[in-house]
Design an enzyme around this catalytic site. Structure first.
Site, PDB file in Angstrom:
ATOM      1  N   HIS A  41       1.092  -1.270   0.087  1.00  0.00           N
ATOM      2  CA  HIS A  41      -0.021  -0.009  -0.078  1.00  0.00           C
ATOM      3  C   HIS A  41       0.696   1.435  -0.110  1.00  0.00           C
ATOM      4  O   HIS A  41       0.118   2.428  -0.358  1.00  0.00           O
ATOM      5  CB  HIS A  41      -0.616   0.260   0.846  1.00  0.00           C
ATOM      6  N   ASP A  89      -0.338  -7.099   0.937  1.00  0.00           N
ATOM      7  CA  ASP A  89       0.457  -6.022   1.554  1.00  0.00           C
ATOM      8  C   ASP A  89       1.314  -5.669   1.533  1.00  0.00           C
ATOM      9  O   ASP A  89       2.146  -5.395   2.843  1.00  0.00           O
ATOM     10  CB  ASP A  89      -1.072  -5.578   3.013  1.00  0.00           C
ATOM     11  N   SER A 183       3.176   2.298   8.393  1.00  0.00           N
ATOM     12  CA  SER A 183       2.685   1.293   7.198  1.00  0.00           C
ATOM     13  C   SER A 183       4.647   0.536   6.530  1.00  0.00           C
ATOM     14  O   SER A 183       5.205   1.029   6.523  1.00  0.00           O
ATOM     15  CB  SER A 183       1.914   1.723   6.140  1.00  0.00           C
TER      16      SER A 183
HETATM   17  N1  LIG Z   1      -3.304   1.668  13.204  1.00  0.00           N
HETATM   18  C1  LIG Z   1      -3.459   1.274  11.732  1.00  0.00           C
HETATM   19  C2  LIG Z   1      -2.550   2.359  10.932  1.00  0.00           C
HETATM   20  C3  LIG Z   1      -1.650   1.883  10.511  1.00  0.00           C
HETATM   21  C4  LIG Z   1      -0.872   2.541   9.250  1.00  0.00           C
HETATM   22  C5  LIG Z   1      -1.466   3.656   9.667  1.00  0.00           C
HETATM   23  C6  LIG Z   1      -2.406   3.921   9.424  1.00  0.00           C
HETATM   24  N2  LIG Z   1      -2.920   5.397   9.038  1.00  0.00           N
HETATM   25  C7  LIG Z   1      -3.140   5.680   8.249  1.00  0.00           C
HETATM   26  N3  LIG Z   1      -2.776   5.099   6.860  1.00  0.00           N
HETATM   27  N4  LIG Z   1      -2.771   6.109   5.926  1.00  0.00           N
HETATM   28  C8  LIG Z   1      -3.734   7.235   6.177  1.00  0.00           C
HETATM   29  N5  LIG Z   1      -3.737   8.389   5.648  1.00  0.00           N
HETATM   30  C9  LIG Z   1      -4.535   9.249   6.522  1.00  0.00           C
HETATM   31  N6  LIG Z   1      -5.260   9.005   7.634  1.00  0.00           N
HETATM   32  C10 LIG Z   1      -4.189   7.841   8.589  1.00  0.00           C
HETATM   33  N7  LIG Z   1      -4.736   7.653   9.826  1.00  0.00           N
HETATM   34  C11 LIG Z   1      -4.771   8.917  10.398  1.00  0.00           C
HETATM   35  C12 LIG Z   1      -4.585  10.369  10.442  1.00  0.00           C
HETATM   36  C13 LIG Z   1      -4.899  11.163  11.603  1.00  0.00           C
HETATM   37  C14 LIG Z   1      -5.620  11.103  12.183  1.00  0.00           C
HETATM   38  C15 LIG Z   1      -5.899   9.634  13.033  1.00  0.00           C
HETATM   39  O1  LIG Z   1      -7.076   9.167  13.515  1.00  0.00           O
HETATM   40  C16 LIG Z   1      -5.788   8.737  12.171  1.00  0.00           C
HETATM   41  C17 LIG Z   1      -3.490   6.745   7.579  1.00  0.00           C
HETATM   42  C18 LIG Z   1      -3.249   3.513  10.649  1.00  0.00           C
END
Ligand SMILES: NCc1cccc(Nc2n[nH]c3ncnc(Nc4cccc(O)c4)c23)c1
Length: 232
Positions: A41, A89, A183
């Protein structure tokens, strides 16, 4: 990483920062001298550009001994990966040359036996992903310890509602969690990489949406065949 703390510098010499135009995009880790494992991803929204891989770093910006940016010869997403779900992924990156291994740059062994990590096992995850809900991006590597939760709990209809396959695993996400930019990093349990961070629902720090990882053991044959076929 939400709810974690700054890692001790260079205690995770396998950590990689996947970068575009000098910006951290995703984590990854060194699995062989010229191979980094990350998440497929991470190539979304990169419109075909090839990453550069930063190894040996603690700070993303400060000069540090053994810190070096490597060009990537090939980026190989798992053939089953797609933008619609979290399946398969995984992304293999072949560096343009073998990484120079030293005290700050080392390979991390990954799990080859396909057996679930027991629930409640405390594992650790590190990254340069956001450290606040407002999206603050750290300059230094952060880490957090998280307990593994069972697939049954993770698949509960109020959690990930039966989307967690036997090739995935979960950790508790109450307050302390992975987030944007983490990620591709490794979930390390007892010194061995068991999983690779996947964004899943992209939610961070909400106990209703446990963190999801692609388990590595089910993909050993794919990883070994890609590395064998492209060996320089
Ligand atoms: N916890 C699981 C996990 C693992 C890896 C990446 C992610 N999140 C995200 N991966 N890509 C994203 N693009 C935009 N926003 C995102 N999450 C986000 C951003 C700000 C505040 C909040 O509460 C959540 C993500 C979530």
């Amino acid at each position: 990483i939400l709810g974690g703390y700054e890692a001790k510098p260079h205690l995770r010499p396998y950590m990689a920062s996947l970068q575009l135009d000098g910006q951290h995009v995703c984590g990854g880790f060194l699995i062989a001298e010229e191979w980094v494992l990350s998440a497929a991803h991470c190539t979304e929204e990169t419109d075909g550009k090839v990453f550069q891989v930063l190894l040996g770093a603690h700070s993303l910006t400060e000069p540090e001994p053994h810190k070096r940016l490597y060009r990537v010869r090939a980026q190989i997403p798992h053939p089953g990966s797609n933008i619609h779900n979290n399946k398969d992924d995984l992304l293999l990156l072949q560096l343009e040359e073998k990484a120079e291994l030293n005290v700050h740059v080392q390979v991390l062994p990954f799990q080859r036996e396909d057996r679930d990590v027991a629930a409640d096992t405390v594992c650790e995850v590190a990254g340069w992903g956001t450290i606040s809900h407002s999206g603050h991006r750290p300059d230094k590597l952060y880490q957090v310890e998280r307990p593994v939760i069972s697939r049954d709990v993770c698949n509960h209809r109020t959690r990930h509602d039966h989307t967690i396959t036997e090739k995935m695993m979960c950790t508790d996400s109450r307050r302390k969690d992975t987030c944007k930019g983490d990620s591709g990093g490794p979930l390390v349990c007892n010194g061995v990489a068991e999983g690779v961070v996947t964004a899943g629902s992209r939610v961070c720090g909400n106990y209703k949406k446990p963190a999801i990882y692609t388990r590595i053991a089910p993909y050993v044959a794919w990883i070994d065949s890609v590395m064998a076929s492209a060996a320089v």
